[in-house]
Design a protein around this motif. Structure first.
Motif, PDB file in Angstrom:
ATOM      1  N   LEU A  44       0.836  -1.197   0.000  1.00  0.00           N
ATOM      2  CA  LEU A  44       0.000   0.000   0.000  1.00  0.00           C
ATOM      3  C   LEU A  44       0.873   1.251   0.000  1.00  0.00           C
ATOM      4  CD1 LEU A  44      -2.995   0.624   0.014  1.00  0.00           C
ATOM      5  CD2 LEU A  44      -2.874   0.800   2.508  1.00  0.00           C
ATOM      6  N   LEU A  45       1.851   1.239   0.916  1.00  0.00           N
ATOM      7  CA  LEU A  45       2.733   2.408   1.013  1.00  0.00           C
ATOM      8  C   LEU A  45       3.494   2.616  -0.304  1.00  0.00           C
ATOM      9  CD1 LEU A  45       4.221   2.052   4.595  1.00  0.00           C
ATOM     10  CD2 LEU A  45       2.390   3.550   3.827  1.00  0.00           C
ATOM     11  N   PHE A  46       3.932   1.533  -0.853  1.00  0.00           N
ATOM     12  CA  PHE A  46       4.688   1.626  -2.104  1.00  0.00           C
ATOM     13  C   PHE A  46       3.830   2.258  -3.196  1.00  0.00           C
ATOM     14  CE2 PHE A  46       6.299   0.216  -6.145  1.00  0.00           C
ATOM     15  CZ  PHE A  46       7.671   0.316  -5.992  1.00  0.00           C
ATOM     16  N   THR A  47       2.603   1.798  -3.297  1.00  0.00           N
ATOM     17  CA  THR A  47       1.717   2.319  -4.331  1.00  0.00           C
ATOM     18  C   THR A  47       1.447   3.794  -4.113  1.00  0.00           C
ATOM     19  OG1 THR A  47       0.690   0.151  -4.301  1.00  0.00           O
ATOM     20  CG2 THR A  47      -0.431   1.887  -5.513  1.00  0.00           C
ATOM     21  N   ILE A  48       1.205   4.157  -2.833  1.00  0.00           N
ATOM     22  CA  ILE A  48       0.953   5.573  -2.556  1.00  0.00           C
ATOM     23  C   ILE A  48       2.155   6.400  -2.972  1.00  0.00           C
ATOM     24  CG2 ILE A  48       0.591   7.266  -0.725  1.00  0.00           C
ATOM     25  CD1 ILE A  48      -0.989   5.109   0.783  1.00  0.00           C
ATOM     26  N   GLY A  49       3.339   5.899  -2.623  1.00  0.00           N
ATOM     27  CA  GLY A  49       4.561   6.614  -2.991  1.00  0.00           C
ATOM     28  C   GLY A  49       4.685   6.768  -4.493  1.00  0.00           C
ATOM     29  N   ALA A  50       4.426   5.677  -5.193  1.00  0.00           N
ATOM     30  CA  ALA A  50       4.575   5.720  -6.649  1.00  0.00           C
ATOM     31  C   ALA A  50       3.604   6.720  -7.254  1.00  0.00           C
ATOM     32  CB  ALA A  50       4.338   4.329  -7.229  1.00  0.00           C
ATOM     33  N   TRP A  96      -5.202  11.272 -13.990  1.00  0.00           N
ATOM     34  CA  TRP A  96      -6.037  10.063 -14.107  1.00  0.00           C
ATOM     35  C   TRP A  96      -5.208   8.858 -14.466  1.00  0.00           C
ATOM     36  CZ3 TRP A  96      -9.927  10.937 -11.483  1.00  0.00           C
ATOM     37  CH2 TRP A  96     -10.525  12.197 -11.461  1.00  0.00           C
ATOM     38  N   LEU A  97      -4.277   9.067 -15.368  1.00  0.00           N
ATOM     39  CA  LEU A  97      -3.423   7.948 -15.727  1.00  0.00           C
ATOM     40  C   LEU A  97      -2.628   7.473 -14.509  1.00  0.00           C
ATOM     41  CD1 LEU A  97      -2.017   8.820 -19.244  1.00  0.00           C
ATOM     42  CD2 LEU A  97      -3.257   6.775 -18.566  1.00  0.00           C
ATOM     43  N   ALA A  98      -2.099   8.466 -13.753  1.00  0.00           N
ATOM     44  CA  ALA A  98      -1.296   8.114 -12.577  1.00  0.00           C
ATOM     45  C   ALA A  98      -2.130   7.338 -11.582  1.00  0.00           C
ATOM     46  CB  ALA A  98      -0.731   9.380 -11.953  1.00  0.00           C
ATOM     47  N   LEU A  99      -3.352   7.836 -11.349  1.00  0.00           N
ATOM     48  CA  LEU A  99      -4.202   7.144 -10.378  1.00  0.00           C
ATOM     49  C   LEU A  99      -4.554   5.749 -10.870  1.00  0.00           C
ATOM     50  CD1 LEU A  99      -6.559   9.939  -9.061  1.00  0.00           C
ATOM     51  CD2 LEU A  99      -4.823   8.638  -7.819  1.00  0.00           C
ATOM     52  N   LEU A 100      -4.876   5.673 -12.175  1.00  0.00           N
ATOM     53  CA  LEU A 100      -5.229   4.369 -12.724  1.00  0.00           C
ATOM     54  C   LEU A 100      -4.082   3.385 -12.558  1.00  0.00           C
ATOM     55  CD1 LEU A 100      -7.506   3.011 -14.485  1.00  0.00           C
ATOM     56  CD2 LEU A 100      -5.999   3.446 -16.413  1.00  0.00           C
ATOM     57  N   CYS A 101      -2.890   3.866 -12.943  1.00  0.00           N
ATOM     58  CA  CYS A 101      -1.724   2.993 -12.819  1.00  0.00           C
ATOM     59  C   CYS A 101      -1.505   2.621 -11.359  1.00  0.00           C
ATOM     60  CB  CYS A 101      -0.475   3.690 -13.359  1.00  0.00           C
ATOM     61  SG  CYS A 101      -0.445   3.792 -15.128  1.00  0.00           S
ATOM     62  N   GLY A 102      -1.601   3.611 -10.494  1.00  0.00           N
ATOM     63  CA  GLY A 102      -1.376   3.349  -9.074  1.00  0.00           C
ATOM     64  C   GLY A 102      -2.340   2.316  -8.542  1.00  0.00           C
ATOM     65  N   VAL A 103      -3.623   2.568  -8.782  1.00  0.00           N
ATOM     66  CA  VAL A 103      -4.630   1.628  -8.271  1.00  0.00           C
ATOM     67  C   VAL A 103      -4.422   0.256  -8.881  1.00  0.00           C
ATOM     68  CG1 VAL A 103      -7.086   1.113  -8.248  1.00  0.00           C
ATOM     69  CG2 VAL A 103      -6.298   3.423  -7.770  1.00  0.00           C
ATOM     70  N   GLY A 104      -4.203   0.254 -10.192  1.00  0.00           N
ATOM     71  CA  GLY A 104      -4.017  -1.029 -10.857  1.00  0.00           C
ATOM     72  C   GLY A 104      -2.822  -1.770 -10.274  1.00  0.00           C
ATOM     73  N   PHE A 105      -1.747  -1.037 -10.128  1.00  0.00           N
ATOM     74  CA  PHE A 105      -0.534  -1.662  -9.612  1.00  0.00           C
ATOM     75  C   PHE A 105      -0.759  -2.184  -8.207  1.00  0.00           C
ATOM     76  CE2 PHE A 105       3.736  -1.494  -7.747  1.00  0.00           C
ATOM     77  CZ  PHE A 105       4.439  -2.201  -8.705  1.00  0.00           C
ATOM     78  N   GLY A 106      -1.422  -1.321  -7.398  1.00  0.00           N
ATOM     79  CA  GLY A 106      -1.702  -1.725  -6.019  1.00  0.00           C
ATOM     80  C   GLY A 106      -2.538  -2.984  -5.962  1.00  0.00           C
ATOM     81  N   VAL A 107      -3.600  -2.987  -6.749  1.00  0.00           N
ATOM     82  CA  VAL A 107      -4.484  -4.153  -6.736  1.00  0.00           C
ATOM     83  C   VAL A 107      -3.713  -5.402  -7.137  1.00  0.00           C
ATOM     84  CG1 VAL A 107      -6.431  -5.212  -7.929  1.00  0.00           C
ATOM     85  CG2 VAL A 107      -6.600  -2.863  -7.105  1.00  0.00           C
ATOM     86  N   LEU A 108      -2.910  -5.255  -8.189  1.00  0.00           N
ATOM     87  CA  LEU A 108      -2.151  -6.408  -8.643  1.00  0.00           C
ATOM     88  C   LEU A 108      -1.203  -6.897  -7.566  1.00  0.00           C
ATOM     89  CD1 LEU A 108      -1.321  -5.301 -12.270  1.00  0.00           C
ATOM     90  CD2 LEU A 108      -2.603  -7.329 -11.609  1.00  0.00           C
ATOM     91  N   LEU A 109      -0.533  -5.927  -6.898  1.00  0.00           N
ATOM     92  CA  LEU A 109       0.434  -6.292  -5.883  1.00  0.00           C
ATOM     93  C   LEU A 109      -0.249  -7.004  -4.720  1.00  0.00           C
ATOM     94  CD1 LEU A 109       3.335  -5.696  -6.293  1.00  0.00           C
ATOM     95  CD2 LEU A 109       3.146  -3.718  -4.797  1.00  0.00           C
ATOM     96  N   LEU A 110      -1.340  -6.404  -4.294  1.00  0.00           N
ATOM     97  CA  LEU A 110      -2.072  -7.013  -3.170  1.00  0.00           C
ATOM     98  C   LEU A 110      -2.575  -8.381  -3.565  1.00  0.00           C
ATOM     99  CD1 LEU A 110      -4.043  -3.901  -1.861  1.00  0.00           C
ATOM    100  CD2 LEU A 110      -1.941  -4.882  -0.978  1.00  0.00           C
TER     101      LEU A 110
END
Lengths: 99, 523, 280, 631
Positions: free
Chosen positions: A12-18, C104-118
């Motif tokens: 979570l923290l990593f994503t927020i940072g990114a 929007w792109l940043a948020l999309l990428c962030g959320v997408g990346f986060g979801v994938l990571l989790l």
């Protein structure tokens, strides 16, 4: 509680940072976000170290810290000299990649 | 181990190219002489090869083989058969003339012009092309061939784009634009062809497991390597496409008029007489030997395309206003004949096609170089800008006429023999195609004589009255070519003796025999 | 915290600590990203880092926990603050996006990346927890030291080299070499006279009797602020506080009161208007 | 003795090489070198002739194998020469007439600065022509065939500064190329049919081949003959070819080269004998050309073009005879030889006239020249009498024989062909009388040219008159000499074969009819041109006359259909090549360019934008990794 939760937190923290890196324009804040990402990684390493029962993860985290420190020093130096010449700390102003 | 003659013929010009490029700019005349010497030395080596080559001996001679990239079975394999040896000799023969004809083509521009023209670079590039072309004629490893087949585009690109013709009806600026357009077009066409071939080369490796021409051909012959029909056809098309672009075959021809029109005459000769021959040579060596069944499958379409090339190229030549573009279209017509001969699958056709490659090289060189001398005198490429040159410069006009007569395949000059062989070879198997192709000889007469009439005869135009006749250097370039044209027209046996055994081999590779005459067949 | 507890599950205490401090860490992280002023971001980040230090301790990385506090929170964050001060504390970063679609792109990428990571972590079969008990048996620091100076000694040496390089690099980047002799006081004075500009010293900032801070420009007789009075650095940062309007309003009120007291009619307002325009 | 054959060709070839590459230092002697080498060749020819006469009729064939020319598997072309009675006849004609014309040219071209080159070309022509008639296979014959075409091209266009000459040369070469196409297809057909194209094997195994193939070969050979011998439909070049210097017209376009078609057909007699359909077409072509040339000859005012029409017509006779088969072969060749004498003589006479008249060619501007140039008048007159078939002169014997043979063909065909041949004889008498009257009789009609130079008609120098006298002797005596004791027939028969035809009409009747028609034709001409003064500008004339002046509109047809059509075709093809073939490629390139232009906007220079794409890429990588693991 399962220690995996630490990993979730790290992710979570990593994503927020990114996301922060992508959104903010102030170079200093961008740097902070990078630090945040590095710290999230460190947390993950430490937790892995605990899971595997050896200290290698901690060693990696240690090295990360050292490298991060070096990076911050150089990075901030760049920001300062950039500010001196361009009177701005915005990342966008330094869009030198554009022809 | 004996002296690696084949490698030496390729390495010598390559080293010469580097040495020429290294000559300091102040001593450009030395660079010219160096290039000439190197090309003459290469010619001497080629003659040694020609002498050492035994027409009755093994198929590939003077072979060299070394491991190179063992992980992919790529070997450094060289060897020449009769066809290869003839073309190596042709290349080595023409380069000294090209160097000599282009003696002043890369001299620095008049003061005040900002463009920088490295004289040594021009000659170094020509030698580099020579090295690459020669090794392509010698390579018996598909991958090795491919590398040099593609690599020769690089020096050619710079020769066309960097040292092009500055004569243009709309001034030097327009010439520059046209030149870069032509160079890019040349590069793109050939690169696309080459990339498709690369895919086919990789496909061949996947199927065969190595790149050695001889091994693959042998394996296919004794049945140990089976290729599915569709696979063979796809691979054939991949190879053929690249060669058809290079050759060039209709409708992939449009780069040639641009390239030949914008390049200086010696470079135009380099393109059409030397580099393009790699395309037709490769059809004979790689397409037919590696994929005999697919070659037979594709023959009808290729013959029709070749036929279109012959007639279409000739008709377009008639319609040109630009001398060099006219010669380019004439060359397209001639390449149609060569491809026709190759795919007619008769000994006469293929021997004729090989002979045609040699003869076309010499005849186009003669015509184009004289045209270049003419253009350099007047500074214009337009036919309409000339007239009555015969009266002012009879020797120039005479040599131009002989070059033209060779182009229209006048009996007694070399191209006639080859053209007739191709026609006979085609006719014995495909009479209709043979007859239509024969129309090409009428059209050839039309474009050549129209060109000669408009430029050389009639009242003397005021702009050409002060035109000097051929100079000694120019005569040295043209005279040997004309002597060769006459000699090979009267006595082509030395070449056919070398070529015939190789053609016989190729014929047996594609499992073809000549059709029997009607009288014998009836018995 | 004992070794047994660090095994498969954690104690309730640690769980409680995780949920409370984890929330704090996330809030700190979000604060870092979304606070307008760099100083606030830095402070938020410092909070997150301290939380992380606690988590390191909880996971048996005692050495790292301490180092995290000392090096990161103590040194690196202070470095950040220094730089922020240098660049301008109050310079608020506009959060308005200038690149089209970037946010929007940043948020999309962030959320997408986060979801994938989790999702990835959730998918992984993490059933084995050995705990650091055995590894830390001889003490955490000793264990780390043993590894650093044996297995990782080469990497360690290289990081040393890296640090030195970084230090030198930072110096090189920030140090400005004087290419000419510094001008003396006298020379400067002579230059001023020769140029004929600002022959006397520059005026001091501040509106006397009301504001005397360095970032407040002095007002000219007509009420407009004079930038000359403010330090060059502040000028460049755009940190000049303009009090001209305020001052003029005060003056106006004062005059009005005086007039009321003296029962005079209003004087012509030309001056006022000019002052208002200037303050806009 | 065989080895002399190669020398026959080598002598003029050497001359050509010497004169064309020798440069200016040979300018002063070049013409004599050329003449000498030509004469040398004639001497060799005479020696060989004597040798042949010394053998029996069956063994009069010499062959000389020089070397193998093009060997490719079964395709074996040799450089082999064959000298038999037929080629011997031609050798003597070519070198004999050739040498005379060389001599004549010494005088005729005296004032031309490029005389050396002219003699080089003439020698080149002799060499090529000798190669043509001496070759032992069709491919080598083809070399000579195109070689004479080249020489003809060079000589017609000798005065290159005149655009009309250059155009005429080009036209001659192109029309000939169409014929050559026929020859090359014929050779290819022979190769596929017989596996060879040497005379012996091909003509020897005609019986094994199918008639269809033989007809095809025959028709292709005929096409070749039409091109070279200016037969309908490929006759259009001959009139224009008169742009060349007159000796050229005499040698190439009257006596020798244009008769190569007849040689080809007679040489390939075996093929035609076995293909009656092809023979029929040959006779039709001959008959049509006979009339065509004669009609054109009647209408032309240009003396050389009138003679060119006559040449066309006379060769029509020969082709007609050759198409008749064994009954006509010998007479075709006999007429060829006699025609060689009198037509060369006529042309040289015309040249002599022009020489004295400031190169004026319009007969309407001559008149009454008989007193000014008596030798020319007499030699020209003898040639005139020979060509119209005046009794006991050359043309009388050879032409009569052909007319008889045409009747002897038998059936309706015989009557039609014979009738045409007779009609042709009448028209010949008409147009030749017209030429004679307009040139040498009547009032003098010459005028100063645009520069104001009044022509001063005078007799030509002896170097020109001697050849004319020799040829006049030939035109008077050759026919009688050949006829006496059927000498010519006996000489040629072993090669060509001979059959006596069964003429439905008696020989005497035919001779009588010919003489009557001769008188009628000449009489009409006399009434029109001898009794009335000749107008200096041509009257408008009838429709036929106007058409005949324009070569019976054949040129106009060619111009509209071939030249115009061809121009449109090439122009549209150039357009197609530029827009369509090139357009497809350029269009592809342009669409890629547009696409990359769009993509370029992604590169906006903002570091953060790039960071987004990196981050997106990382996310995709994670997704891909997870996906791969899930799968």
């Amino acid at each position: 509680m399962n220690p995996v939760n630490y990993l979730y937190l790290a992710a979570l923290l990593f994503t927020i940072g990114a996301t922060g890196v992508l959104i903010r324009r102030n170079a200093i804040v961008v740097f902070m976000c990078i630090e945040l990402m590095l710290n999230a990684c460190n947390l993950a390493f430490v937790v892995f170290s605990r899971m595997h029962g050896n200290l290698d993860g901690q060693i990696i985290a240690f090295f990360t810290m050292v490298v991060a420190a070096a990076e911050v020093v150089v990075g901030l130096a760049i920001i300062v000299s950039l500010f001196r010449t361009r009177h701005s700390a915005s990342v966008d102003d330094a869009s030198l990649m554009k022809l | 181990m004996s002296f690696p003659l084949l490698t030496a013929t390729a390495v010598l010009p390559a080293v010469g190219a580097i040495a020429t490029a290294a000559v300091p700019a102040a001593r450009r005349t030395a660079a010219k002489w160096l290039a000439l010497l190197v090309s003459l030395a290469t010619l001497a080596l080629a003659i040694v090869i020609l002498v050492r080559f035994d027409p009755g001996g093994a198929r590939y001679q003077l072979t060299e083989s070394h491991a190179w990239i063992s992980a992919f079975g790529v070997r450094y394999e060289l060897g020449v058969d009769g066809i290869g040896v003839a073309l190596v000799a042709l290349t080595a023969l023409l380069i000294p003339f090209i160097v000599l004809a282009g003696w002043h083509d890369a001299d620095p521009l008049e003061t005040g012009s900002k463009r920088w023209r490295p004289t040594q670079g021009f000659f170094a590039l020509i030698l580099a092309v020579e090295a690459m072309v020669i090794i392509s004629f010698e390579a018996t490893d598909v991958f090795l061939f491919y590398i040099f087949f593609e690599a020769m585009l690089i020096p050619m690109y710079f020769l066309i784009g960097g040292f092009g013709d500055r004569a243009h009806e709309h001034g030097e600026e327009a010439a520059s634009t046209q030149r870069s357009y032509a160079a890019v077009k040349f590069l793109l066409y050939n690169l696309v062809g080459g990339l498709i071939m690369l895919a086919a080369v990789i496909g061949l490796y996947v199927v065969a497991g190595n790149f050695s021409l001889q091994e693959i051909v042998q394996a296919r012959a004794n049945g140990s390597l089976h290729m599915a029909t569709s696979t063979e056809r796809w691979l054939f098309l991949g190879f053929f496409f690249a060669f058809a672009v290079k050759a060039p075959l209709w409708p992939l021809h449009t780069w040639l008029p641009n390239a030949m029109g914008e390049a200086t005459a010696p470079v135009a000769v380099l393109i059409t007489a030397v580099v393009d021959k790699v395309g037709t040579f490769a059809m004979l060596r790689f397409c037919l030997q590696l994929f005999p069944e697919a070659s037979k499958w594709a023959t009808p379409v290729i013959l029709v395309l070749a036929l279109i090339s012959i007639v279409y190229g000739a008709l377009l030549a008639v319609g040109q206003r630009d001398i060099k573009r006219l010669v380019a279209y004439a060359s397209i017509s001639h390449f149609g004949f060569i491809i026709l001969g190759i795919f007619a699958m008769t000994s006469q056709g293929q021997s004729g096609a090989t002979l045609y490659m040699v003869n076309h090289g010499i005849s186009t060189a003669a015509l184009m170089l004289v045209a270049g001398f003419l253009i350099s005198r007047r500074g214009s490429r337009l036919i309409a800008d000339y007239g009555g040159v015969q009266k002012v410069a009879p020797v120039l006009a005479g040599t131009f006429l002989i070059g033209g007569l060779a182009t229209l395949s006048l009996p007694g000059l070399a191209p006639f023999v080859s053209e007739f062989l191709v026609l006979v070879g085609t006719f014995t198997r495909y009479p209709a195609i043979g007859i239509i192709a024969t129309f090409g000889i009428v059209l050839a007469a039309l474009y050549t004589l129209v060109l000669y009439q408009r430029t050389m005869t009639g009242p003397v135009k005021p702009e050409v009255t002060a035109m000097p006749d051929l100079r000694a250097r120019e005569l040295v370039v043209v005279a040997p070519l004309i002597v060769l044209l006459i000699f090979l027209g009267v006595y082509p046996k030395p070449v056919t003796d070398i070529v015939n055994p190789a053609v016989k081999q190729t014929m047996s590779d594609v499992h073809q025999t000549d059709p029997k005459p009607e009288v014998e067949a009836a018995k | 915290m004992s070794a047994q507890l660090a095994a498969y599950t954690t104690s309730t205490g640690e769980a409680f600590q995780f949920w409370v401090l984890g929330t704090v860490a996330v809030i700190g992280a979000l604060g870092t990203v979304f606070m307008k002023k760099a100083v606030h971001s830095a402070l938020s980040l410092a909070g997150t880092m301290i939380v992380l230090a606690v988590f390191y301790l909880a996971n048996g990385a005692y050495f790292l926990g301490i180092v995290q506090i000392v090096v990161y929170t103590g040194a690196i964050m202070m470095l950040f603050l220094f730089v922020v001060m240098l660049v301008g504390v109050t310079a608020a970063d506009s959060l308005k996006e200038t690149i089209q679609g970037q946010r929007w792109l940043a948020l999309l990428c962030g959320v997408g990346f986060g979801v994938l990571l989790l999702g990835g972590i959730g998918n992984a079969t993490l059933t084995e927890f050995n705990g650091t008990g055995r590894a830390n048996a001889n003490g955490n620091v000793e264990g780390l030291a043993a590894l650093i100076f044996t297995k990782y000694v080469f990497a360690f040496e290289i990081t040393g080299a890296l640090l030195i390089t970084a230090a030198v690099g930072a110096m090189v980047l920030t140090h400005r070499e004087r290419t000419e002799r510094a001008k003396t006081q006298r020379e400067l004075a002579e230059q001023r006279v020769r140029e004929g500009k600002h022959v006397p010293p520059l005026p001091a900032p501040g509106v006397y009797a009301r504001h005397n801070a360095v970032d407040i420009a002095g007002l000219l007789p007509d009420g407009t602020p004079s930038e000359l009075t403010v330090n060059k650095t502040l000028r460049e940062r755009g940190q000049i506080r303009d009090v001209s309007a305020e001052a003029l309003n005060d003056l106006k009120a004062l005059e009005q009161r005086a007039e009321e007291r003296l029962e005079r009619t209003a004087i012509e307002p030309a001056n006022l208007k000019r002052a208002e325009e200037a303050s806009k | 003795m065989e080895n002399l054959i190669a020398l026959l060709i080598a002598a003029p070839l050497l001359g050509a090489a010497l004169l064309l590459t020798g440069g200016r230092r040979l300018d002063s002697v070049g013409h004599w070198i050329g003449t000498l080498l030509s004469a040398t060749s004639f001497v060799f020819g005479v020696i060989l002739f004597a040798d042949l006469l010394g053998k029996d009729a069956e063994h009069r064939t010499l062959t000389q194998h020089l070397y193998t020319w093009v060997p490719v598997e079964s395709f074996q072309a040799d450089v082999t020469f064959r000298l038999d009675q037929l080629s011997m006849t031609f050798v003597l004609l070519i070198t004999g007439v050739g040498s005379l014309i060389h001599l004549y040219s010494v005088g005729y071209m005296e004032h031309d600065e490029r005389r050396r080159r002219f003699f080089g070309y003439l020698n080149l022509f002799l060499a090529a022509m000798l190669l043509l008639v001496l070759a032992d296979n069709y491919l080598l014959l083809y070399v000579g065939w195109e070689g004479v075409g080249l020489a003809s091209y060079l000589l017609i266009g000798f005065w290159q500064h005149k655009p009309s000459a250059a155009t005429a040369a080009k036209k001659a070469f192109l029309v000939n190329r169409v014929g050559d196409m026929g020859l090359s297809i014929a050779i290819m057909l022979m190769f596929t049919t017989f596996g060879t194209f040497a005379f012996g094997p091909v003509l020897g195994s005609v019986g094994d081949a199918s008639e269809g193939k033989l007809t095809a070969i025959g028709l292709m050979l005929l096409l070749a003959a039409c091109g070279k011998s200016a037969q309908v439909p490929l006759q259009s070049w001959l009139g224009d070819a008169m742009e060349g210097p007159t000796p050229v017209s005499a040698l190439i376009h009257a006596a020798t080269m244009v008769t190569a078609g007849v040689y080809l057909i007679v040489r390939s007699g075996a093929i035609f004998n076995a293909a009656p359909d092809a023979q029929l077409v040959v006779t039709v072509v001959g008959a049509v050309t006979l009339l065509f040339g004669a009609i054109v000859g009647c209408a032309k005012d240009d003396i050389k073009k009138a003679l060119a029409g006559s040449t066309m017509s006379q060769i029509g006779y020969m082709i007609l005879a050759a198409g008749l088969g064994p009954i006509g072969y010998v007479f075709a060749i006999m007429h060829l030889v006699t025609h060689g004498f009198f037509k060369a003589g006529l042309f040289l006479g015309a040249g002599s006239v022009m020489h004295g008249m400031n190169d004026e060619v319009d007969m309407r501007k001559y008149g009454g020249l008989r007193t000014y140039m008596p030798i020319t008048f007499v030699t020209f007159g003898l040639g005139y009498l020979a060509i119209i078939g005046f009794p006991f002169l050359s043309g009388f014997y050879s032409k009569d024989a052909i007319i008889e043979a045409a009747f002897a063909k038998g059936g309706t065909q015989g009557w039609i062909l014979g009738g045409v041949a007779l009609l042709g004889a009448a028209i010949t008498a008409f147009y030749m009388t017209r030429v004679m009257l307009m040139t040498f009789f009547g009032e003098k009609r010459w005028q100063p040219d645009e520069n104001g130079n009044e022509p001063h008609p005078h007799e030509s120098p002896s170097v020109m008159t001697i050849p004319m006298i020799v040829l006049a002797v030939g035109s008077v005596g050759a026919g009688f000499f050949f006829h006496l004791g059927d000498r010519f027939l006996n000489w040629l028969e072993p090669v060509t074969g001979h059959e006596e035809g069964n003429s439905p009409v008696g020989a005497g009747a035919i001779t009588a009819a010919t003489l009557v028609l001769l008188v009628v034709g000449a009489g009409i001409a006399y009434l029109q041109y001898g009794r009335k003064p000749v107008p200096v500008t041509a009257p408008r004339g009838s429709l036929l006359a106007r058409a005949a002046r324009r070569d019976l509109l054949q040129d106009d047809f060619n111009h509209v259909v071939l030249v115009r059509g061809g121009e449109h075709l090439t122009r549209s093809l150039v357009y197609v090549d530029h827009t369509l073939v090139d357009g497809v490629v350029n269009g592809t390139a342009a669409s890629f360019g547009g696409l990359s232009g769009r993509l370029r906007r992604l590169q906006n220079g903002f570091a953060r934008s790039y960071a987004v794409s990196m981050f997106g890429g990382a996310a995709l990588l994670v997704a891909a990794t997870l996906l791969m693991r899930a799968v």
